[in-house]
Design a protein around this motif. Structure first.
Motif, PDB file in Angstrom:
ATOM      1  N   UNK A 246      24.289  50.962   7.055  1.00 45.30           N
ATOM      2  CA  UNK A 246      25.654  50.646   7.478  1.00 45.30           C
ATOM      3  C   UNK A 246      25.741  49.325   8.235  1.00 45.30           C
ATOM      4  N   UNK A 247      24.612  48.850   8.768  1.00 44.70           N
ATOM      5  CA  UNK A 247      24.624  47.641   9.590  1.00 44.70           C
ATOM      6  C   UNK A 247      25.093  46.430   8.800  1.00 44.70           C
ATOM      7  N   UNK A 248      24.624  46.310   7.561  1.00 45.32           N
ATOM      8  CA  UNK A 248      25.038  45.152   6.754  1.00 45.32           C
ATOM      9  C   UNK A 248      26.523  45.206   6.448  1.00 45.32           C
TER      10      UNK A 248
ATOM     11  N   UNK B  64       0.852  -1.195   0.000  1.00 46.19           N
ATOM     12  CA  UNK B  64       0.000   0.000   0.000  1.00 46.19           C
ATOM     13  C   UNK B  64       0.887   1.244   0.000  1.00 46.19           C
ATOM     14  N   UNK B  65       0.569   2.171  -0.830  1.00 49.02           N
ATOM     15  CA  UNK B  65       1.348   3.393  -0.899  1.00 49.02           C
ATOM     16  C   UNK B  65       0.753   4.447   0.008  1.00 49.02           C
ATOM     17  N   UNK B  66       1.615   5.287   0.556  1.00 45.74           N
ATOM     18  CA  UNK B  66       1.157   6.364   1.439  1.00 45.74           C
ATOM     19  C   UNK B  66       0.557   7.477   0.603  1.00 45.74           C
ATOM     20  N   UNK B  67      -0.466   8.133   1.119  1.00 49.99           N
ATOM     21  CA  UNK B  67      -1.047   9.257   0.372  1.00 49.99           C
ATOM     22  C   UNK B  67      -0.042  10.398   0.267  1.00 49.99           C
ATOM     23  N   UNK B  68      -0.104  11.104  -0.838  1.00 49.21           N
ATOM     24  CA  UNK B  68       0.806  12.231  -1.035  1.00 49.21           C
ATOM     25  C   UNK B  68       0.537  13.296   0.009  1.00 49.21           C
ATOM     26  N   UNK B  69       1.592  13.806   0.593  1.00 48.38           N
ATOM     27  CA  UNK B  69       1.464  14.822   1.635  1.00 48.38           C
ATOM     28  C   UNK B  69       1.931  16.162   1.106  1.00 48.38           C
ATOM     29  N   UNK B  70       1.245  17.212   1.510  1.00 47.01           N
ATOM     30  CA  UNK B  70       1.670  18.545   1.108  1.00 47.01           C
ATOM     31  C   UNK B  70       2.972  18.902   1.811  1.00 47.01           C
ATOM     32  N   UNK B  71       3.843  19.632   1.146  1.00 44.12           N
ATOM     33  CA  UNK B  71       5.076  20.081   1.819  1.00 44.12           C
ATOM     34  C   UNK B  71       4.748  20.934   3.032  1.00 44.12           C
ATOM     35  N   UNK B  72       5.596  20.845   4.052  1.00 41.08           N
ATOM     36  CA  UNK B  72       5.361  21.626   5.268  1.00 41.08           C
ATOM     37  C   UNK B  72       5.506  23.120   4.964  1.00 41.08           C
ATOM     38  N   UNK B  73       4.492  23.839   5.297  1.00 39.18           N
ATOM     39  CA  UNK B  73       4.511  25.289   5.088  1.00 39.18           C
ATOM     40  C   UNK B  73       5.103  25.953   6.325  1.00 39.18           C
ATOM     41  N   UNK B  74       6.424  25.935   6.421  1.00 41.92           N
ATOM     42  CA  UNK B  74       7.077  26.400   7.647  1.00 41.92           C
ATOM     43  C   UNK B  74       6.867  27.890   7.888  1.00 41.92           C
ATOM     44  N   UNK B  75       6.681  28.663   6.822  1.00 44.17           N
ATOM     45  CA  UNK B  75       6.532  30.114   6.990  1.00 44.17           C
ATOM     46  C   UNK B  75       5.085  30.534   7.099  1.00 44.17           C
ATOM     47  N   UNK B  76       4.149  29.573   7.095  1.00 47.10           N
ATOM     48  CA  UNK B  76       2.732  29.929   7.125  1.00 47.10           C
ATOM     49  C   UNK B  76       2.385  30.606   8.449  1.00 47.10           C
ATOM     50  N   UNK B  77       1.657  31.686   8.359  1.00 46.25           N
ATOM     51  CA  UNK B  77       1.238  32.408   9.545  1.00 46.25           C
ATOM     52  C   UNK B  77       2.175  33.521   9.953  1.00 46.25           C
ATOM     53  N   UNK B  78       3.339  33.599   9.305  1.00 44.69           N
ATOM     54  CA  UNK B  78       4.297  34.663   9.615  1.00 44.69           C
ATOM     55  C   UNK B  78       4.234  35.736   8.538  1.00 44.69           C
ATOM     56  N   UNK B  79       4.413  36.977   8.962  1.00 43.68           N
ATOM     57  CA  UNK B  79       4.460  38.063   7.988  1.00 43.68           C
ATOM     58  C   UNK B  79       5.739  37.950   7.162  1.00 43.68           C
ATOM     59  N   UNK B  80       5.672  38.228   5.876  1.00 46.29           N
ATOM     60  CA  UNK B  80       6.892  38.185   5.058  1.00 46.29           C
ATOM     61  C   UNK B  80       7.902  39.220   5.522  1.00 46.29           C
ATOM     62  N   UNK B  81       9.158  38.857   5.425  1.00 48.23           N
ATOM     63  CA  UNK B  81      10.237  39.759   5.839  1.00 48.23           C
ATOM     64  C   UNK B  81      11.126  40.074   4.654  1.00 48.23           C
ATOM     65  N   UNK B  82      11.660  41.278   4.666  1.00 49.92           N
ATOM     66  CA  UNK B  82      12.531  41.717   3.582  1.00 49.92           C
ATOM     67  C   UNK B  82      13.953  41.906   4.097  1.00 49.92           C
ATOM     68  N   UNK B  83      14.852  42.154   3.182  1.00 53.39           N
ATOM     69  CA  UNK B  83      16.238  42.427   3.568  1.00 53.39           C
ATOM     70  C   UNK B  83      16.321  43.688   4.424  1.00 53.39           C
ATOM     71  N   UNK B  84      15.452  44.650   4.131  1.00 55.45           N
ATOM     72  CA  UNK B  84      15.461  45.883   4.905  1.00 55.45           C
ATOM     73  C   UNK B  84      15.041  45.619   6.352  1.00 55.45           C
ATOM     74  N   UNK B  85      14.076  44.705   6.540  1.00 59.22           N
ATOM     75  CA  UNK B  85      13.690  44.336   7.904  1.00 59.22           C
ATOM     76  C   UNK B  85      14.878  43.747   8.656  1.00 59.22           C
ATOM     77  N   UNK B  86      15.613  42.878   7.977  1.00 56.30           N
ATOM     78  CA  UNK B  86      16.790  42.257   8.610  1.00 56.30           C
ATOM     79  C   UNK B  86      17.834  43.309   8.960  1.00 56.30           C
TER      80      UNK B  86
END
Length: 603
Positions: A45-47, A1-23
Motif C-alpha cells: 500500500x505504501x507505493x 597528446x590524447x588522454x587515456x581512455x577512462x573507465x566509467x565511474x562505477x557509482x554503485x560499486x560496493x553497494x548491495x543491489x536494491x529492488x523495488x520491494x526494498x524501496x
C-alpha cells in the motif's frame, strides 16, 4: 597528446543491489512514523499512498525506473522530442497577445513589445478585441519581413484573416497565421460552426514559408473546465473535421497539414504542460500519417499560452509565479511559440507594466537562465516519458470517442464536449473548495487587502445558448471576497480556549481560512465567532465558552478543530472549521449570517 581512455565511474560499486520491494519497505517505514504500531500502510500500500491524481484520469507515481525504450530524436517522426532541433540563440518565438480595441493604444503596445524582445505579434480580432478594419493601423509600425503576425477571432475569423492578408499583400513576410478554427469558435460562442469559405483562404497559404492557416485552439475547451487530455483530444478531432472538409473542397491533406498550428494551454504543472506538448506532436504525426502526409511534413507547430483558468484576479502578482512555471513547462515541452498572459489580464485590459513582465518572463528564461539551450531537456526522464505516454494514450482514446460519436461537429452538437467540461470542472471545483488543491493568494495565504489593479474592462463577447464560458478556479473565492467587500469587510469574533500561546497555530489557520472569504478577525462581539482550542482541549471549558459567546450576542459559533476532537460538546456548535470541509460553502454560510444580521439591524 590524447588522454587515456577512462573507465566509467562505477557509482554503485560496493553497494548491495536494491529492488523495488526494498524501496517499498523503506517508504512504508517512513509513512508509519508517528503512528501506533501496525497502523501504517504495508509495503504494497505504501507505493499507492504516494500516487497523486491529476485531471483527466492521469496520475503520478512515487518512483519511476528506467525502461528500455527508443527515445527517438528531435526533428524526426513522431516528433515527440521536438519538431526541429532548437536554435540556441532563438529557442522559441516570444509571442505577445494584443486585444485592446483602441487601435492607437494597440499600435503603441505592439511597437513597444517588438522593441523590447518580442519576436512575433498576436492580434485578437472581433467584438471583444480589435476591429478587423483597424488591423492595418495596429500593424502600421511592424516590419513584416522581421516579425511574424498571427490573428485569432471568435466572432469574425474570415474578416480577421482577410484583413491580415490584405495588409500583407505581396510583401515579404517572416511568417503569418490566419488563425482559422471555426469549430472551437463555435464552442466558445454557441453559434453553429461555419466551414464554408475556408478553402480559398487556406489555399492562399499553401507553399508560403512560415505561414499557417489553421490554428486549433484547444484553450477554449480547457478554459471551459475540461482537462488537458480532453482539450488535446478535441483539438485533434477539430483538425480531422477541417481536413475532411478541405479535402472535399479540393485541397489535398498533404498540402494542408504543414499549415496547421495547435494552441495549447500551459499551466503551473510544468511537467504535465511539457507532457501534453510532447504528446500533441506524437498524436498529430499519427493523424498526418493516416492522411498520407510524407514523414518529413508531419511535425506539428505548437503555440503554448499560459492558462487563463489558473489566473486569479485577487493578489495578481502571484500570477507572475504561475506564468513562470507555465513558461518553463512550455519550454521543456518544446513549444515553437510561447505567450505569457500579463499578470493583470483578469482585471481587464493590461497596461504597459503587465506586458513588460509577461514578455520578460520568457525572455529571462531563454536568454539569462539558458532554459532554451537544450532541445527536449526532459527527454529520457522516466517520469516525463511515462507521463507523455499516459497523456498520449488517454487523449487518443478520447479522440476515438469523438470519432465514434460522428466527429467533432457531431460531438459539439450533441453536447458531448460540454459534458466533458462539466464533469472535469465539477471534480476540480470540489478539490478547490476543500483546499485539497490550494490556490496561493486565493484560498491559502490570501492578502487581506484588495490589491486588484483598476483596469479598463474588455467588451463582452456576444454568446448564445450552448456557449462554453471560461471557468477560472479562483472565481468562487473571488465571489466571496466581492460579497464581503459589499458588506464592509465583516469582522469575526475570534476567541481561544486557554492561553494564546497554546493555540497560535490554529488561530493562524483560522485567520487564513476566514481571509479567503474576505472576513477579518477581531475581539469585538459580532454575529459569528470562531473558538480556537488545542488538541484534546474541547471537553474542559468548551461548554462554558460557547455559552459565554452566545450570551454576548454571538449567533453562530464554529470550532477550529477536527470533527473527531469535538467530543461530547459537538452539539454545542453549529459547524466545524478544519481542513477537508467545503470552504466555499462554509464561508458563504458565514456571509449569509452577516447579511441576515445587517438586514435585521436595518429593519
Amino acid at each position: 597528446m590524447t588522454s587515456p581512455a577512462a573507465d566509467p565511474m562505477a557509482l554503485a560499486e560496493g553497494f548491495d543491489p536494491r529492488t523495488r520491494e526494498d524501496w517499498r519497505r523503506l517508504v512504508a517505514q517512513v509513512l508509519a512514523k508517528g503512528r501506533p504500531e501496525g497502523d501504517g500502510p504495508g509495503p504494497e500500500e505504501a507505493e499507492d499512498a504516494l500516487r497523486r491524481e491529476l485531471d483527466g484520469g492521469l496520475s503520478t507515481a512515487g518512483l519511476y525506473l528506467r525502461e528500455d525504450r527508443d527515445l527517438g530524436l528531435p526533428g524526426v517522426a513522431p516528433f515527440t522530442r521536438g519538431r526541429t532541433v532548437r536554435d540556441g540563440t532563438l529557442p522559441w518565438d516570444v509571442r505577445q497577445l494584443h486585444d485592446d480595441p483602441d487601435p492607437a493604444r494597440s499600435r503603441a503596445f505592439v511597437l513597444d513589445d517588438l522593441e523590447h524582445g518580442v519576436t512575433s505579434v498576436w492580434l485578437h480580432v472581433g467584438d471583444e478585441g480589435i476591429a478587423a478594419a483597424d488591423v492595418p493601423e495596429v500593424l502600421a509600425d511592424v516590419r513584416l519581413d522581421l516579425a511574424p503576425v498571427v490573428v485569432s477571432s471568435f466572432t469574425d475569423q474570415e474578416g480577421a484573416a482577410r484583413a491580415l492578408l490584405d495588409h500583407v499583400g505581396d510583401s515579404t513576410t517572416a511568417g503569418l497565421g490566419l488563425g482559422l478554427d471555426p469549430v472551437s469558435a463555435a464552442l466558445r460562442t454557441g453559434a453553429a460552426p461555419d466551414l464554408t469559405g475556408l478553402a480559398p483562404l487556406v489555399d492562399r497559404c499553401v507553399g508560403r514559408e512560415g505561414w499557417s492557416a489553421l490554428t486549433l485552439d484547444t484553450r477554449v475547451l480547457h478554459d471551459g473546465g475540461a482537462s488537458e487530455v480532453d482539450a488535446l483530444a478535441f483539438g485533434l478531432s477539430c483538425a480531422v473535421a477541417l481536413l475532411r472538409r478541405l479535402e472535399a473542397d479540393g485541397l489535398d491533406p498533404a498540402r494542408v497539414v504543414p499549415l496547421v498550428e495547435m494552441r495549447l494551454p500551459a499551466t503551473a504543472d510544468q511537467f504535465l504542460t511539457a507532457a501534453v506538448l510532447r504528446a500533441a506532436r506524437r498524436l498529430w504525426a499519427r493523424v498526418a500519417e493516416a492522411c498520407g502526409v510524407p514523414e518529413a511534413d508531419r511535425g506539428l507547430r505548437t503555440h503554448a499560452v499560459t492558462s487563463l483558468r489558473m489566473a486569479a484576479r485577487q493578489d495578481p502578482f502571484v500570477n507572475v509565479l504561475r506564468g513562470t512555471l507555465a513558461a518553463f513547462g512550455a519550454s521543456i515541452g518544446g513549444a515553437d511559440a510561447v505567450t505569457v498572459l500579463p499578470h493583470d489580464t483578469v482585471a481587464g485590459l493590461p497596461e504597459r507594466f503587465g506586458r513588460r513582465l509577461a514578455r520578460n518572463t520568457q525572455i529571462l528564461l531563454a536568454d539569462e537562465s539558458n532554459v532554451g539551450r537544450v532541445t527536449d531537456p526532459g527527454g529520457g526522464s522516466w517520469y516525463l516519458e511515462a507521463l507523455t505516454d499516459e497523456v498520449a494514450t488517454a487523449a487518443w482514446e478520447r479522440f476515438r470517442e469523438v470519432e465514434r460519436a460522428g466527429g467533432a461537429l457531431e460531438a459539439l452538437a450533441s453536447g458531448l464536449v460540454h459534458r466533458w467540461a462539466a464533469v472535469a470542472a465539477d471534480d476540480r471545483a470540489r478539490l478547490v473548495a476543500t483546499r485539497a488543491r490550494p490556490l496561493t493568494g486565493v484560498s491559502t495565504f490570501p492578502d487581506p487587502r484588495d490589491p486588484t489593479p483598476p483596469r479598463r474592462t474588455r467588451s463582452a463577447l456576444p454568446v448564445s445558448d450552448g456557449a462554453l464560458a471560461p471557468r477560472r478556479d479562483a472565481a468562487p473565492f473571488e465571489a466571496l471576497r466581492d460579497r464581503a467587500r459589499a458588506l464592509g469587510a465583516p469582522t469575526v469574533t475570534l476567541a481561544t480556549l486557554g492561553p494564546l500561546r497554546d493555540h497560535q497555530a490554529r488561530r493562524s489557520f483560522a485567520e487564513n481560512l476566514l481571509a479567503a472569504g474576505g472576513l477579518v478577525v477581531g475581539e469585538e462581539v459580532g454575529p459569528v465567532a470562531v473558538l480556537v482550542a488545542g488538541r484534546g482541549g474541547y471537553a474542559d471549558g468548551a461548554r462554558e465558552e460557547v455559552e459565554r459567546l452566545r450570551a454576548a450576542g454571538v449567533g453562530h459559533v464554529l470550532v477550529a478543530g477536527r470533527a473527531d476532537e469535538l467530543g461530547d460538546d459537538a452539539d454545542l456548535v453549529d459547524g466545524e472549521l478544519y481542513d477537508g470541509v467545503d470552504v466555499v460553502a462554509l464561508l458563504g454560510d458565514l456571509l449569509d449570517r452577516f447579511t441576515d444580521a445587517t438586514d435585521g439591524a436595518q429593519r
